[in-house]
Motif scaffolding. Structure first.
Motif, PDB file in Angstrom:
ATOM      1  N   THR A  34      21.880   8.061  37.007  1.00 10.13           N
ATOM      2  CA  THR A  34      22.545   8.835  38.061  1.00 10.13           C
ATOM      3  C   THR A  34      24.063   8.868  37.937  1.00 10.13           C
ATOM      4  O   THR A  34      24.734   9.401  38.820  1.00 10.13           O
ATOM      5  CB  THR A  34      22.155   8.290  39.442  1.00 10.13           C
ATOM      6  N   GLY A  35      24.611   8.346  36.858  1.00 16.10           N
ATOM      7  CA  GLY A  35      26.052   8.398  36.649  1.00 16.10           C
ATOM      8  C   GLY A  35      26.550   9.813  36.416  1.00 16.10           C
ATOM      9  O   GLY A  35      27.672  10.159  36.761  1.00 16.10           O
ATOM     10  N   THR A  36      25.727  10.654  35.824  1.00 18.64           N
ATOM     11  CA  THR A  36      26.070  12.052  35.609  1.00 18.64           C
ATOM     12  C   THR A  36      25.837  12.768  36.930  1.00 18.64           C
ATOM     13  O   THR A  36      24.731  12.760  37.453  1.00 18.64           O
ATOM     14  CB  THR A  36      25.199  12.655  34.487  1.00 18.64           C
ATOM     15  N   LYS A  37      26.873  13.371  37.462  1.00 20.48           N
ATOM     16  CA  LYS A  37      26.823  13.935  38.818  1.00 20.48           C
ATOM     17  C   LYS A  37      26.586  15.438  38.836  1.00 20.48           C
ATOM     18  O   LYS A  37      27.000  16.153  37.933  1.00 20.48           O
ATOM     19  CB  LYS A  37      28.137  13.645  39.567  1.00 20.48           C
ATOM     20  N   TYR A  38      25.951  15.896  39.913  1.00 22.47           N
ATOM     21  CA  TYR A  38      25.829  17.319  40.189  1.00 22.47           C
ATOM     22  C   TYR A  38      27.041  17.725  41.007  1.00 22.47           C
ATOM     23  O   TYR A  38      27.337  17.126  42.036  1.00 22.47           O
ATOM     24  CB  TYR A  38      24.557  17.628  40.982  1.00 22.47           C
ATOM     25  N   GLY A  39      27.744  18.739  40.535  1.00 19.51           N
ATOM     26  CA  GLY A  39      28.901  19.218  41.277  1.00 19.51           C
ATOM     27  C   GLY A  39      28.714  20.654  41.718  1.00 19.51           C
ATOM     28  O   GLY A  39      28.650  20.951  42.900  1.00 19.51           O
ATOM     29  N   CYS A  40      28.593  21.561  40.760  1.00 22.04           N
ATOM     30  CA  CYS A  40      28.542  22.985  41.107  1.00 22.04           C
ATOM     31  C   CYS A  40      27.292  23.678  40.598  1.00 22.04           C
ATOM     32  O   CYS A  40      26.891  24.692  41.142  1.00 22.04           O
ATOM     33  CB  CYS A  40      29.785  23.681  40.562  1.00 22.04           C
TER      34      CYS A  40
END
Length: 156
Positions: A34-40
C-alpha cells in the motif's frame, strides 16, 4: 484471465490477472503493498510512481498484463538493507507534511539519481515536476535531494 510473470522488488511473481487490471490496484488490493498511493487515476499527480525496468512510471495507468518479463520496484523495494539515502534525508529535512505523495516523490527522486548522480537544481526541479505535492513542500524535497547528491551521491 491471463498469466503474467515479472520481477517485483527483486522477487519473481507469477500472477493470474484480467487484461485490464491496473498495476496500482493489483499492488494495493492483491499484494498488500500500500505504499504506492492512488491520487488521480489519470497519471497526472505522480502519487503512484513506481519503477518499471528502472524508469519512473505511473502505476495507475500501467496494466499488469504489460509486465511480462519486466522488473517492477515499489517504495517497499526501494532499498534492500534499511532506509534508502533519500528516505534518510527526507526524515532529516522533515520533507513530508501530510505525506500522501511522498512515496511517489521518493521513487521519482531515486530514478533521477540513478540516471544522473549529480543533477543540477534545475534538473532536480524538472524531474520532480512529475509528482505533485498538495502541501507545497517542494523546497524541502529539492533540498533533501541536493543533500544526497552533495553527500557523494550514495544512492545505490
Amino acid at each position: 484471465m491471463m498469466k503474467v510473470t515479472f520481477q517485483l522488488n527483486g522477487r519473481r511473481k507469477n500472477v493470474d490477472v484480467q487484461r485490464d487490471t491496473k498495476l496500482l490496484w493489483y499492488l494495493r488490493e492483491h499484494l498488500g503493498l500500500t505504499g504506492t498511493k492512488y491520487g488521480c487515476g489519470i497519471a497526472q499527480c505522480g502519487a503512484c510512481t513506481i519503477h518499471l525496468d528502472g524508469l519512473p512510471v505511473k502505476a495507475c495507468m500501467t496494466f499488469v498484463a504489460a509486465l511480462e518479463g519486466r522488473s517492477v520496484t515499489t517504495i517497499e523495494g526501494l532499498s534492500e538493507d534499511g532506509p534508502h539515502p533519500l528516505q534518510k534525508m527526507w526524515i532529516e529535512e522533515q520533507v513530508p507534511q501530510c505525506g500522501y505523495c511522498q512515496s511517489g516523490q521518493l521513487m521519482q527522486a531515486a530514478a533521477l539519481l540513478k540516471q544522473n548522480s549529480k543533477p543540477t537544481l534545475r534538473e532536480i526541479q524538472q524531474s520532480m515536476d512529475n509528482v505533485l505535492c498538495r502541501c507545497g513542500t517542494y523546497y524541502r524535497i529539492n533540498k533533501a535531494i541536493q543533500k544526497v547528491v552533495d553527500s557523494n551521491g550514495n544512492t545505490r
